[in-house]
Motif scaffolding. Structure first.
Motif, mmCIF file in Angstrom:
data_model
loop_
_atom_site.group_PDB
_atom_site.id
_atom_site.type_symbol
_atom_site.label_atom_id
_atom_site.label_comp_id
_atom_site.label_asym_id
_atom_site.label_seq_id
_atom_site.Cartn_x
_atom_site.Cartn_y
_atom_site.Cartn_z
ATOM 1 N N PHE A 33 -3.690 7.489 -5.891
ATOM 2 C CA PHE A 33 -2.917 7.792 -7.101
ATOM 3 C C PHE A 33 -1.456 7.405 -6.922
ATOM 4 O O PHE A 33 -0.842 6.787 -7.809
ATOM 5 N N VAL A 34 -0.883 7.740 -5.759
ATOM 6 C CA VAL A 34 0.525 7.436 -5.501
ATOM 7 C C VAL A 34 0.746 5.933 -5.386
ATOM 8 O O VAL A 34 1.784 5.395 -5.800
ATOM 9 N N ALA A 35 -0.244 5.225 -4.833
ATOM 10 C CA ALA A 35 -0.102 3.782 -4.633
ATOM 11 C C ALA A 35 -0.434 2.968 -5.870
ATOM 12 O O ALA A 35 -0.187 1.751 -5.896
ATOM 13 N N GLN A 36 -0.964 3.594 -6.896
ATOM 14 C CA GLN A 36 -1.439 2.874 -8.080
ATOM 15 C C GLN A 36 -0.375 2.007 -8.753
ATOM 16 O O GLN A 36 -0.675 0.878 -9.168
ATOM 17 N N PRO A 37 0.877 2.463 -8.889
ATOM 18 C CA PRO A 37 1.873 1.604 -9.550
ATOM 19 C C PRO A 37 2.046 0.249 -8.880
ATOM 20 O O PRO A 37 2.215 -0.768 -9.559
ATOM 21 N N LEU A 38 2.005 0.225 -7.547
ATOM 22 C CA LEU A 38 2.128 -1.056 -6.849
ATOM 23 C C LEU A 38 0.818 -1.826 -6.871
ATOM 24 O O LEU A 38 0.819 -3.049 -7.101
ATOM 25 N N MET A 39 -0.300 -1.147 -6.635
ATOM 26 C CA MET A 39 -1.596 -1.825 -6.571
ATOM 27 C C MET A 39 -1.909 -2.543 -7.882
ATOM 28 O O MET A 39 -2.470 -3.638 -7.888
ATOM 29 N N SER A 40 -1.552 -1.922 -8.998
ATOM 30 C CA SER A 40 -1.836 -2.537 -10.297
ATOM 31 C C SER A 40 -0.941 -3.736 -10.587
ATOM 32 O O SER A 40 -1.222 -4.511 -11.502
ATOM 33 N N SER A 41 0.144 -3.875 -9.808
ATOM 34 C CA SER A 41 1.077 -4.978 -10.035
ATOM 35 C C SER A 41 0.880 -6.125 -9.060
ATOM 36 O O SER A 41 1.469 -7.194 -9.247
ATOM 37 N N LEU A 42 0.083 -5.919 -8.018
ATOM 38 C CA LEU A 42 -0.130 -6.969 -7.033
ATOM 39 C C LEU A 42 -0.963 -8.109 -7.630
ATOM 40 O O LEU A 42 -1.859 -7.867 -8.448
ATOM 41 N N PRO A 43 -0.699 -9.331 -7.234
ATOM 42 C CA PRO A 43 -1.524 -10.455 -7.689
ATOM 43 C C PRO A 43 -2.974 -10.277 -7.253
ATOM 44 O O PRO A 43 -3.261 -9.583 -6.268
ATOM 45 N N THR A 44 -3.881 -10.870 -7.965
ATOM 46 C CA THR A 44 -5.304 -10.761 -7.652
ATOM 47 C C THR A 44 -5.577 -11.224 -6.216
ATOM 48 O O THR A 44 -5.131 -12.302 -5.808
ATOM 49 N N GLY A 45 -6.288 -10.390 -5.464
ATOM 50 C CA GLY A 45 -6.611 -10.718 -4.086
ATOM 51 C C GLY A 45 -5.651 -10.140 -3.076
ATOM 52 O O GLY A 45 -5.973 -10.067 -1.885
ATOM 53 N N ASN A 46 -4.457 -9.719 -3.503
ATOM 54 C CA ASN A 46 -3.493 -9.106 -2.590
ATOM 55 C C ASN A 46 -3.782 -7.620 -2.448
ATOM 56 O O ASN A 46 -4.283 -6.967 -3.371
ATOM 57 N N GLN A 47 -3.449 -7.065 -1.303
ATOM 58 C CA GLN A 47 -3.617 -5.640 -1.071
ATOM 59 C C GLN A 47 -2.570 -5.151 -0.080
ATOM 60 O O GLN A 47 -1.873 -5.954 0.551
ATOM 61 N N MET A 48 -2.448 -3.842 0.048
ATOM 62 C CA MET A 48 -1.499 -3.267 0.989
ATOM 63 C C MET A 48 -2.080 -3.333 2.399
ATOM 64 O O MET A 48 -3.302 -3.423 2.580
ATOM 65 N N ILE A 49 -1.190 -3.267 3.395
ATOM 66 C CA ILE A 49 -1.620 -3.364 4.782
ATOM 67 C C ILE A 49 -1.088 -2.177 5.585
ATOM 68 O O ILE A 49 -0.177 -1.475 5.133
#
Length: 248
Positions: free
Chosen positions: A42-58
Motif C-alpha cells: 500500500f505504501v509503495a503503490q504511488p511509486l509502483m503505479s508510476s514505474l514504466p512497464t517491466g520496472n520494479q523496486m529492488i
C-alpha cells in the motif's frame, strides 16, 4: 517528606502513562504484523503505479525485504495507537490545567492530530502520484528507474513528516497569538514573508521539481490564512489571565 511525596506520585503516574502508551503501541504492532507485506504494498503503490512497464523496486540489502515491511508496520502502528498515546498525555497533564486552558488545549491536540494525518494523506494521494509520474517522465533514455525499497521508505517517511508538520501551520499561528508572542495585526502584516518562506521551505524539503514544490507551498499559505481566521476568536493569554484573576 511532604515535599517529595507529590514528586514521587507524579513520577509513578508518569511511568504508568508511559507503560500504557508502549503497551498500546505494542498491541497495534502485533495486530498489524501479519499484514506487513500488504501494508508495504500500500505504501509503495504511488511509486509502483508510476514505474514504466517491466520496472520494479529492488532490495540492495540482504535483510531489507524483511526489515522494511516491519518498519512500515511500526510506523502505522504508531499512527494507529496515537489516540491512546494522546489520551495518556492528556490524562497526565489535565489535572494541572485551569478550566479555560482545558477548553483550549483539547481542541488544539485534536486539531494537531487531524492536520498531521491530513498532511500525510495529501502527500500520499496527491503529491506522490504527481511527483513520481513526473520523475518517471524525465528519466533519461536507457536508465532503469529501479529504486531501493529502503531508500524509498526513508524518502516517503521524510515527506510524510514534512507535509505533516507544515500542515500544523494553523496550530502554530493560533498558539503564537494565544501566547501573546505576536498580535493578529503582526501576523497579517507578515503575509508576504510567509509566502516567500513557504516556497523556500518547499524548495528545501521536496525534490527539485516545480510541481511538488508548489503542492507544498500553496497549502502552507492557505493554512496560514486559516490560522489567521481562527485567531479572530482567540484571546491573547494576558487578556484571558486577567479575566481569570478578576473572577477571584
Amino acid at each position: 517528606m511532604d515535599d517529595t511525596q507529590p514528586l514521587i506520585e507524579h513520577l509513578i503516574e508518569l511511568r504508568s502513562r508511559l507503560i500504557r502508551t508502549l503497551v498500546g503501541l505494542l498491541l497495534c504492532f502485533v495486530a498489524l504484523v501479519p499484514f506487513s507485506e500488504q501494508l508495504y504494498t500500500f505504501v509503495a503503490q504511488p511509486l509502483m503505479s508510476s514505474l514504466p512497464t517491466g520496472n520494479q523496486m529492488i532490495a540492495t540489502d540482504v535483510i531489507a525485504p524483511f526489515f522494511v515491511p516491519m518498519k512500515v508496520t511500526l510506523m502505522l502502528a504508531f499512527l494507529a495507537s496515537l489516540p491512546n498515546t494522546l489520551w495518556q498525555v492528556w490524562a497526565f497533564v489535565a489535572p494541572a490545567l485551569y478550566q479555560n486552558e482545558k477548553k483550549l488545549v483539547l481542541p488544539l491536540v485534536i486539531s494537531t492530530v487531524l492536520l498531521f494525518f491530513a498532511g500525510m494523506a495529501f502527500a500520499y494521494y496527491l503529491v506522490f502520484p504527481t511527483m513520481f509520474k513526473f520523475l518517471a517522465h524525465v528519466t533519461p533514455e536507457g536508465v532503469s528507474m529501479a529504486t531501493d525499497i529502503d531508500k524509498y521508505l526513508s524518502f516517503i517517511l521524510g515527506m510524510f513528516v514534512a507535509f505533516g508538520i507544515t500542515f500544523e501551520t494553523p496550530v502554530i499561528v493560533v498558539l503564537l497569538c494565544r501566547m501573546g508572542v505576536v498580535s493578529l495585526a503582526q501576523l497579517k502584516a507578515a503575509r508576504a514573508y510567509v509566502i516567500v518562506g513557504a516556497f523556500v521551505v518547499a524548495a528545501i524539503v521536496t525534490p527539485p521539481d516545480v510541481i511538488s514544490q508548489i503542492m507544498l507551498a500553496v497549502p502552507i499559505v492557505i493554512l496560514y490564512e486559516a490560522g489567521l481566521q481562527v485567531c479572530r476568536f482567540v484571546r491573547p493569554k494576558s487578556t484571558a489571565l486577567a479575566e481569570v484573576m478578576d473572577e477571584y
